[in-house]
Design an enzyme around this catalytic site. Sequence first.
Site, short mmCIF file in Angstrom:
data_model
loop_
_atom_site.label_atom_id
_atom_site.label_comp_id
_atom_site.label_asym_id
_atom_site.label_seq_id
_atom_site.Cartn_x
_atom_site.Cartn_y
_atom_site.Cartn_z
CE LYS A 1 -4.11 1.12 -0.14
NZ LYS A 1 -4.90 0.89 -0.76
CB SER B 1 -7.99 1.20 -3.17
OG SER B 1 -7.81 1.97 -1.70
#
Length: 635
Positions: free
Chosen positions: A215, A421
């Site tokens: 991430k 996401s």
Amino acid sequence: MNQPPPLPSRRNPIAAFFVGLWDVMNFTRRLILNLLFFGLLFLVLIVFVAAVGRGNGVQPLKERTTLVIAPEGRVVEQFTADPVTRALAKALGDSAAEEVQLRDLLRAIEAAKDDRHIERVVLQLDKLQPSGQASMREIARALGELRAAGKQVVAFGENIGQPQYLLLAQADEVYLDPMGGLLLEGYGRYRQYFRQGLQEKLGVDVHLFRVGEYKSAAEPYILDAASPESKEADLYWMNDVWQRYVADVAAARKLDPAQLQAGIDDLPAGIAAAGGDLAKFALEQKLVDGLKTREQVLDLLAERGVADEDDDLGFRSVSLGGYLTQIDSKRLPVDNRPQVAVVVAEGEITGGDQPAGRIGGESTAALLRQAREEDKVKAVVLRVDSPGGEVFASEQIRREVELLKQAGKPVVVSMGDLAASGGYWISMNADRIWADPSTITGSIGIFGLIPNFTRTLDKIGVHTDGVGTTRFAGAFDVTRPLDPAVGQVIQSVIDKGYADFTGKVAAARGKPVEAIDAVARGRVWSGAQAKERGLVDELGGLREAIADAAARVKLESGKYRVSYVEKAATPFAQFMSGFAGSRIGAALLEDSGLARAALARTMPETEAQLRFVENAVKDRGGAPVKSLAYCFCGL
């Protein structure tokens, strides 16, 4: 005895001044109001005259017409500006605000395929600003089908970019200006990293809380270079997308993919051998069929088509906008067929009610709710092109998808260029997920970002102090040092957000949480890679997704219509759009400096494109920390 009349009292000079000033102001006010009234009346009369002059019909196309596709601006799923802004920008020649909808390009190409009046199609895409690989592949496929249907496609460019070339390569003939250029260079993604500037120069300490080593959205705030995990993940999906680009171009140009790749690897030597002539190099690489100026190409088209001195191009032609008007004029005024509704979710996901062309937790959910409550809508396609955003707003939209399914209306997701996401969050509960092989998706992860300005303020002699009734009163103040216990609270919130994300994906995809975690942790995948890992069901574009949704409610082809559920324009916006779009209105706006200055004030203020993370940090809506599901991915 009669009294003489009294002498008039003499007014105080100061009072006389203010009375006179008031009279002047009152006269000015009435004058301005009258001017505005007659100005608006004049505009109404102009629109009426223009409408009468145009008539209710559209002049039909003549035989052997050439369709010229030369769009300007960025390719979007949905317009990001309201009709007033678009119409005025076009009339005033503001090319920076130009946009072209993907759906409009596709329907023009698809209509031309079966239109006996269209003899050939000309592509000039120098001013087209592509958005991503998936949408470009969808247009390229439509052009390939047009060519396969027997319609000649001729392409011309003066300076051709790599994204535009994928479309131009589909043509029968590709011409490049002798002084122009065309280079294929591959894909890359480079970002600026601010740790040294923020922490060492400005004294801003940025605290990052996340789950998932991949991430990497907020890494630029805490690192000086990309992490190894970020580079590994980016190169993996990027190579997959690039190899597909090379294969698509090679197939269209009947070249060997290895030959194309070799030309890029030997770029310095190849260009040097061509004497530094980029156009000559492109011709030698067989990327183009010839070197011609614009005038030479127009002469060629006039010879092949029907010469027309009254046409600006010298031959019988119709523009993209003109052809779309032709298509729209043939629509039935009332169509009572059942509908497959398309709801577009494009852009960053933020809370609240957002304007058309942006995703709002409340506004996009409201569009889905509208589709649920409309009896004629039998199934819904959610077209997603988003890097994600706020977790709560994403959840609001996902819940509406669930309610649609509970109401018996299937939901099919069509992923565009990017559905990562939070973009994946709003997609995961669909009955089926479609993606282009080059779609960028995944990035299942959560992060939170807290800046701290204590050292920054110290540099200028400003310090924060005070008292609180508990240990944590004021603990989230960014001008005070971050208490490690507060960091623990924030990390717990982020951990919970990640558990929610992977848990919901696991439930939606029918897989164990451990299996989802293995392909999550913030890692980004191409559409093809996502399908291999069970995050996507099928590979295809919007066309396939719509057909899938229709099949789920047993609607046969031709027995239903596709409708887009969007925010309706206000009556004023419709009026101004019609005025600016008329021939007379456009001329007035373009030539009249007074009209330009006056009407510019009626245009909505355009918001500056601020970084998403900066906005999220600035406005937490009263919450101590806001969870974000966002991906700084894309080409």
